[in-house]
Design a protein around this motif. Structure first.
Motif, PDB file in Angstrom:
ATOM      1  N   GLY A  76       6.291  -5.133   1.170  1.00 33.51           N
ATOM      2  CA  GLY A  76       7.589  -5.515   0.624  1.00 33.51           C
ATOM      3  C   GLY A  76       7.509  -6.425  -0.584  1.00 33.51           C
ATOM      4  N   VAL A  77       6.320  -6.471  -1.215  1.00 27.84           N
ATOM      5  CA  VAL A  77       6.143  -7.317  -2.403  1.00 27.84           C
ATOM      6  C   VAL A  77       5.488  -6.519  -3.540  1.00 27.84           C
ATOM      7  CG1 VAL A  77       6.111  -9.551  -1.228  1.00 27.84           C
ATOM      8  CG2 VAL A  77       3.989  -8.240  -1.411  1.00 27.84           C
ATOM      9  N   GLU A 102      -9.462   2.228   5.170  1.00 29.64           N
ATOM     10  CA  GLU A 102      -8.032   2.097   5.459  1.00 29.64           C
ATOM     11  C   GLU A 102      -7.229   1.901   4.172  1.00 29.64           C
ATOM     12  OE1 GLU A 102      -7.909  -1.107   8.282  1.00 29.64           O
ATOM     13  OE2 GLU A 102      -8.402   0.213   9.966  1.00 29.64           O
ATOM     14  N   LEU A 103      -7.746   1.104   3.241  1.00 30.04           N
ATOM     15  CA  LEU A 103      -7.041   0.910   1.972  1.00 30.04           C
ATOM     16  C   LEU A 103      -6.924   2.244   1.241  1.00 30.04           C
ATOM     17  CD1 LEU A 103      -5.799  -1.291   0.008  1.00 30.04           C
ATOM     18  CD2 LEU A 103      -7.962  -1.114  -1.209  1.00 30.04           C
ATOM     19  N   ALA A 104      -8.008   2.990   1.192  1.00 27.23           N
ATOM     20  CA  ALA A 104      -8.011   4.285   0.505  1.00 27.23           C
ATOM     21  C   ALA A 104      -7.060   5.277   1.167  1.00 27.23           C
ATOM     22  CB  ALA A 104      -9.431   4.854   0.463  1.00 27.23           C
ATOM     23  N   ALA A 105      -6.931   5.187   2.487  1.00 29.40           N
ATOM     24  CA  ALA A 105      -6.056   6.103   3.223  1.00 29.40           C
ATOM     25  C   ALA A 105      -4.607   5.633   3.254  1.00 29.40           C
ATOM     26  CB  ALA A 105      -6.571   6.253   4.654  1.00 29.40           C
ATOM     27  N   GLY A 106      -4.359   4.418   2.795  1.00 26.53           N
ATOM     28  CA  GLY A 106      -3.009   3.877   2.814  1.00 26.53           C
ATOM     29  C   GLY A 106      -2.583   3.352   4.166  1.00 26.53           C
ATOM     30  N   THR A 107      -3.551   3.042   5.039  1.00 26.46           N
ATOM     31  CA  THR A 107      -3.230   2.571   6.387  1.00 26.46           C
ATOM     32  C   THR A 107      -3.605   1.116   6.629  1.00 26.46           C
ATOM     33  OG1 THR A 107      -5.355   3.384   7.248  1.00 26.46           O
ATOM     34  CG2 THR A 107      -3.467   4.901   7.357  1.00 26.46           C
ATOM     35  N   LEU A 108      -4.165   0.444   5.642  1.00 29.91           N
ATOM     36  CA  LEU A 108      -4.546  -0.957   5.808  1.00 29.91           C
ATOM     37  C   LEU A 108      -3.293  -1.808   5.955  1.00 29.91           C
ATOM     38  CD1 LEU A 108      -6.871  -3.071   5.827  1.00 29.91           C
ATOM     39  CD2 LEU A 108      -6.510  -3.290   3.362  1.00 29.91           C
ATOM     40  N   GLN A 109      -3.308  -2.705   6.913  1.00 30.07           N
ATOM     41  CA  GLN A 109      -2.181  -3.613   7.138  1.00 30.07           C
ATOM     42  C   GLN A 109      -2.350  -4.846   6.255  1.00 30.07           C
ATOM     43  OE1 GLN A 109       0.522  -2.786   9.145  1.00 30.07           O
ATOM     44  NE2 GLN A 109      -0.580  -0.853   8.960  1.00 30.07           N
ATOM     45  N   PRO A 110      -1.270  -5.328   5.657  1.00 23.58           N
ATOM     46  CA  PRO A 110      -1.383  -6.465   4.731  1.00 23.58           C
ATOM     47  C   PRO A 110      -1.714  -7.795   5.409  1.00 23.58           C
ATOM     48  CG  PRO A 110       0.909  -5.736   4.910  1.00 23.58           C
ATOM     49  CD  PRO A 110       0.077  -4.764   5.686  1.00 23.58           C
ATOM     50  N   GLN A 111      -1.424  -7.946   6.690  1.00 23.69           N
ATOM     51  CA  GLN A 111      -1.691  -9.200   7.371  1.00 23.69           C
ATOM     52  C   GLN A 111      -3.182  -9.513   7.340  1.00 23.69           C
ATOM     53  OE1 GLN A 111      -0.121  -6.563   8.863  1.00 23.69           O
ATOM     54  NE2 GLN A 111       1.983  -7.279   8.685  1.00 23.69           N
ATOM     55  N   GLY A 162      -4.617   2.123  -3.659  1.00 17.63           N
ATOM     56  CA  GLY A 162      -4.473   1.570  -2.317  1.00 17.63           C
ATOM     57  C   GLY A 162      -3.819   0.198  -2.323  1.00 17.63           C
ATOM     58  N   LEU A 163      -4.196  -0.640  -3.277  1.00 18.59           N
ATOM     59  CA  LEU A 163      -3.619  -1.977  -3.362  1.00 18.59           C
ATOM     60  C   LEU A 163      -2.138  -1.912  -3.729  1.00 18.59           C
ATOM     61  CD1 LEU A 163      -4.229  -4.959  -3.018  1.00 18.59           C
ATOM     62  CD2 LEU A 163      -4.856  -5.038  -5.437  1.00 18.59           C
ATOM     63  N   ARG A 164      -1.793  -1.006  -4.617  1.00 17.42           N
ATOM     64  CA  ARG A 164      -0.374  -0.832  -4.977  1.00 17.42           C
ATOM     65  C   ARG A 164       0.416  -0.414  -3.739  1.00 17.42           C
ATOM     66  NH1 ARG A 164       2.464   0.569 -10.027  1.00 17.42           N
ATOM     67  NH2 ARG A 164       0.393   0.452 -10.914  1.00 17.42           N
ATOM     68  N   GLN A 165      -0.107   0.537  -2.974  1.00 16.64           N
ATOM     69  CA  GLN A 165       0.562   0.977  -1.747  1.00 16.64           C
ATOM     70  C   GLN A 165       0.676  -0.173  -0.742  1.00 16.64           C
ATOM     71  OE1 GLN A 165      -1.963   4.259  -0.604  1.00 16.64           O
ATOM     72  NE2 GLN A 165      -0.651   5.760  -1.620  1.00 16.64           N
TER      73      GLN A 165
END
Length: 141
Positions: free
Chosen positions: A61-62, A13-22, A52-55
């Motif tokens: 929003g941070v 999910e992180l690699a795909a840009g779909t991981l939720q930050p919660q 992915g982490l940057r996204q």
């Protein structure tokens, strides 16, 4: 770690840009790093993870929370420990490297001022400024 945490799914999910930050805890950061680095050549893995982490920080929003030097320092420590340790899975890695989960672990390598600087948010600072030089840092001075 909560029961049922699937770091491989989180890594995808992180690699795909779909991981939720919660709920993306420090432990999850390291677990995902382990998963990505175990599946990719180190530079490719670092790029996938950092992108992915940057996204993720932007989606949360941070974007100012993304720090290039901190990200690459943890990825470097993770890769180094993986190469030396022969861990069977993510949980074994996390349990065998509890020091990486402790607050302030990068304080052994960088001053707090350096880690929280505008410079480290933008570029991978490899030698702490207080070491004086690369030679001094390598010599442990």
């Amino acid at each position: 770690m909560s029961v049922g945490t699937d770091y491989a799914v989180m890594a995808a999910e992180l690699a795909a840009g779909t991981l939720q930050p919660q709920g993306f805890s420090h432990r999850a950061h390291l677990g995902v790093a382990y998963e990505i680095l175990s599946r990719h050549e180190v530079f490719e893995g670092m790029a996938i993870y950092a992108r992915g982490l940057r996204q993720l920080t932007e989606a949360a929003g941070v974007p100012e929370e993304f720090n290039v030097a901190v990200t690459l320092a943890f990825l470097n420590l993770t890769a180094e420990r993986m190469a030396a340790g022969g861990y069977q899975d993510t949980d074994a890695f996390l349990n065998g490297n509890a020091d990486l989960l402790q607050p302030g672990v990068l304080g052994r390598y960088f001053s707090a001022g350096m880690l929280n600087s505008d410079l480290t948010r933008r570029v991978p600072v490899l030698v702490p400024q207080n070491s004086g030089s690369c030679t001094a840092a390598l010599a442990g001075e």
